[in-house]
Design a protein around this motif. Structure first.
Motif, mmCIF file in Angstrom:
data_model
loop_
_atom_site.group_PDB
_atom_site.id
_atom_site.type_symbol
_atom_site.label_atom_id
_atom_site.label_comp_id
_atom_site.label_asym_id
_atom_site.label_seq_id
_atom_site.Cartn_x
_atom_site.Cartn_y
_atom_site.Cartn_z
ATOM 1 N N LEU A 4 42.332 -21.449 24.008
ATOM 2 C CA LEU A 4 41.756 -20.135 23.852
ATOM 3 C C LEU A 4 40.916 -19.763 25.057
ATOM 4 C CD1 LEU A 4 40.694 -20.297 20.089
ATOM 5 C CD2 LEU A 4 42.741 -19.264 21.074
ATOM 6 N N HIS A 5 40.504 -20.750 25.842
ATOM 7 C CA HIS A 5 39.737 -20.487 27.049
ATOM 8 C C HIS A 5 40.717 -20.211 28.185
ATOM 9 C CE1 HIS A 5 36.289 -23.121 25.232
ATOM 10 N NE2 HIS A 5 36.443 -21.968 24.610
ATOM 11 N N SER A 6 40.857 -18.954 28.604
ATOM 12 C CA SER A 6 41.838 -18.603 29.620
ATOM 13 C C SER A 6 41.266 -18.713 31.019
ATOM 14 C CB SER A 6 42.339 -17.169 29.374
ATOM 15 O OG SER A 6 41.262 -16.260 29.392
ATOM 16 N N ILE A 7 40.009 -19.168 31.134
ATOM 17 C CA ILE A 7 39.378 -19.337 32.438
ATOM 18 C C ILE A 7 38.978 -20.792 32.593
ATOM 19 C CG2 ILE A 7 37.497 -18.613 33.940
ATOM 20 C CD1 ILE A 7 39.452 -16.384 33.337
ATOM 21 N N SER A 8 39.339 -21.403 33.722
ATOM 22 C CA SER A 8 38.977 -22.790 33.978
ATOM 23 C C SER A 8 37.502 -22.880 34.343
ATOM 24 C CB SER A 8 39.829 -23.343 35.128
ATOM 25 O OG SER A 8 39.439 -22.737 36.347
ATOM 26 N N PRO A 9 36.905 -24.097 34.328
ATOM 27 C CA PRO A 9 35.508 -24.253 34.723
ATOM 28 C C PRO A 9 35.218 -23.729 36.120
ATOM 29 C CG PRO A 9 36.281 -26.223 33.603
ATOM 30 C CD PRO A 9 37.474 -25.346 33.803
ATOM 31 N N SER A 10 36.221 -23.713 36.993
ATOM 32 C CA SER A 10 36.019 -23.207 38.354
ATOM 33 C C SER A 10 36.135 -21.690 38.426
ATOM 34 C CB SER A 10 37.054 -23.836 39.298
ATOM 35 O OG SER A 10 38.363 -23.447 38.909
ATOM 36 N N GLY A 11 36.396 -21.045 37.292
ATOM 37 C CA GLY A 11 36.510 -19.591 37.283
ATOM 38 C C GLY A 11 37.922 -19.073 37.481
ATOM 39 N N GLN A 12 38.894 -19.959 37.575
ATOM 40 C CA GLN A 12 40.278 -19.551 37.797
ATOM 41 C C GLN A 12 40.959 -19.238 36.473
ATOM 42 O OE1 GLN A 12 42.830 -22.613 39.326
ATOM 43 N NE2 GLN A 12 44.238 -21.165 40.263
ATOM 44 N N LYS A 13 41.740 -18.154 36.457
ATOM 45 C CA LYS A 13 42.470 -17.787 35.251
ATOM 46 C C LYS A 13 43.577 -18.794 34.997
ATOM 47 C CE LYS A 13 45.033 -14.059 33.015
ATOM 48 N NZ LYS A 13 46.123 -14.934 32.579
ATOM 49 N N LEU A 14 43.700 -19.241 33.771
ATOM 50 C CA LEU A 14 44.731 -20.185 33.395
ATOM 51 C C LEU A 14 45.954 -19.432 32.883
ATOM 52 C CD1 LEU A 14 42.563 -22.842 31.524
ATOM 53 C CD2 LEU A 14 43.267 -22.837 33.916
ATOM 54 N N VAL A 15 47.127 -19.956 33.181
ATOM 55 C CA VAL A 15 48.380 -19.304 32.813
ATOM 56 C C VAL A 15 48.837 -19.816 31.455
ATOM 57 C CG1 VAL A 15 50.795 -18.962 33.468
ATOM 58 C CG2 VAL A 15 49.017 -19.015 35.224
ATOM 59 N N SER A 16 49.201 -18.895 30.570
ATOM 60 C CA SER A 16 49.598 -19.257 29.215
ATOM 61 C C SER A 16 51.078 -19.629 29.150
ATOM 62 C CB SER A 16 49.330 -18.094 28.262
ATOM 63 O OG SER A 16 50.234 -17.032 28.530
ATOM 64 N N ILE A 17 51.487 -20.143 28.007
ATOM 65 C CA ILE A 17 52.897 -20.468 27.768
ATOM 66 C C ILE A 17 53.748 -19.211 27.878
ATOM 67 C CG2 ILE A 17 54.548 -21.258 26.016
ATOM 68 C CD1 ILE A 17 52.433 -23.219 25.038
ATOM 69 N N GLU A 18 53.228 -18.103 27.397
ATOM 70 C CA GLU A 18 53.982 -16.853 27.448
ATOM 71 C C GLU A 18 54.123 -16.347 28.885
ATOM 72 O OE1 GLU A 18 51.391 -17.422 25.402
ATOM 73 O OE2 GLU A 18 52.618 -17.762 23.605
ATOM 74 N N GLU A 19 53.087 -16.531 29.709
ATOM 75 C CA GLU A 19 53.086 -15.976 31.061
ATOM 76 C C GLU A 19 53.889 -16.792 32.058
ATOM 77 O OE1 GLU A 19 48.643 -13.907 31.070
ATOM 78 O OE2 GLU A 19 48.844 -16.069 31.434
ATOM 79 N N ILE A 20 53.960 -18.111 31.871
ATOM 80 C CA ILE A 20 54.541 -18.970 32.903
ATOM 81 C C ILE A 20 56.015 -18.668 33.143
ATOM 82 C CG2 ILE A 20 55.075 -20.825 31.273
ATOM 83 C CD1 ILE A 20 54.036 -21.184 34.985
ATOM 84 N N VAL A 21 56.742 -18.257 32.115
ATOM 85 C CA VAL A 21 58.171 -17.998 32.276
ATOM 86 C C VAL A 21 58.415 -16.831 33.230
ATOM 87 C CG1 VAL A 21 58.473 -16.383 30.334
ATOM 88 C CG2 VAL A 21 60.355 -17.895 31.005
ATOM 89 N N ASP A 22 57.460 -15.907 33.354
ATOM 90 C CA ASP A 22 57.602 -14.774 34.274
ATOM 91 C C ASP A 22 57.117 -15.099 35.678
ATOM 92 O OD1 ASP A 22 58.667 -13.010 32.335
ATOM 93 O OD2 ASP A 22 56.660 -12.664 31.531
#
Length: 313
Positions: A4-22
């Motif tokens: 549920l946390h879409s931001i890493s500790p370094s502030g970088q946006k994490l890519v979801s399962i839905e997004e990676i295919v694109d």
């Protein structure tokens, strides 16, 4: 790491399962994304001769399993460069939060995308807090359990959609998450707490729900939600309380409903198959025979339509 946390500790946006295919330059040749399954998502990719790609960090754990082929590949993650040959039966594990670079050739690969919540839920059942879960970065391994579970998921991907698949995939996903914790967690897991079994009222609630939904897929997660436990707890508690697994119980209820429809109504066998959640009559016939020892047609002749055709004495 919680998905549920879409931001890493370094502030970088994490890519979801839905997004990676694109984000990937190629589409998978087969995928579970259109199956409506929960749990692990599987994308199957063809070999690639000229891979050179950097991907942002993911919010989920990745297992890449090689079902066939052989190729030389350079992987870069967490400041480490690894060069090696990936061949049939091998897997690699990339935990959530890793930026990754891939260069060289890639064989046929099944990308098993494991939601972080599945691993966290497995850890909760085993007595581990989320903070004490850290899946290790594995560049290559021959893990027979991962291979077996990957092959089950790939086999289901080749099958036509069927209501039983939701339970099969849920249980394989749960087993895969538990195996990641056992074999690849950087921290130890506390001894599992003993939980009481399901009560009579809870069993009735689950049974009533199953009976009301036999004509469609029934997932392990939705059954677990009826008694407010995780799917990991539910599968164990249900078998502890009933003596059978949820998937076997659901199929037993499907076959029992089919027997009633055949014996007491004029519903055709094709319609009975659909009404009890089977995708086609041939699959219904196979499952009916396996559980009862006879075919639906033979059962109809013996107990249903033949009896209704008998003239009164």
């Amino acid at each position: 790491m919680n998905e549920l946390h879409s931001i890493s500790p370094s502030g970088q946006k994490l890519v979801s399962i839905e997004e990676i295919v694109d984000i990937k330059p190629r589409r998978p040749m087969a995928t579970t994304r259109d199956r409506g399954w929960s749990g692990v998502t599987v994308d199957l990719y063809r070999p690639r001769l000229d891979c050179s790609q950097t991907y942002p960090a993911l919010d989920h754990h990745l297992i890449s399993y090689c079902p066939s082929g052989r190729a030389r590949l350079i992987q870069r993650r967490d400041g480490v460069v690894h060069e090696g040959t990936i061949s049939a039966g091998m897997s690699l594990l990339m935990p959530a939060g890793c930026v990754s670079t891939w260069e060289g050739r890639t064989p046929t690969s099944a990308r098993l995308r494991v939601p972080a919540r599945l691993v966290a839920a497995a850890g909760e059942e085993l007595g581990s807090r989320a903070a004490s879960i850290e899946i290790r970065n594995i560049f290559e391994t021959r893990d027979r359990l991962i291979e077996n579970m990957a092959l089950v998921l790939l086999a289901e991907l080749e099958q036509q959609a069927h209501p039983a698949q939701a339970l099969i995939v849920d249980q394989v996903s749960a087993a895969l998450a538990a195996h990641l914790l056992r074999a690849y967690n950087a921290f130890g897991i506390a001894e599992r707490r003993t939980l009481p079994g399901l009560g009579k009222a809870e069993i009735k609630r689950i049974t009533d729900y199953i009976e009301d939904n036999l004509d469609r897929m029934i997932g392990l997660a939705e059954l677990a939600a009826l008694v407010d436990v995780s799917r990991f707890h539910f599968a164990r508690l249900f078998k502890q309380s009933t003596g059978v697994s949820p998937i076997n119980f659901v199929e037993q209820r499907r076959i029992e409903r089919a027997r009633v429809l055949i014996a007491e109504t004029d519903t055709s066998l094709a319609e009975v198959a659909l009404a009890t959640g089977y995708s086609d009559q041939s699959h219904f016939t196979r499952r009916f025979h396996r559980l009862t020892g006879g075919t639906p047609a033979a059962f109809a002749r013996e107990y249903g339509r033949r009896l209704r055709r008998r003239p009164p004495n």
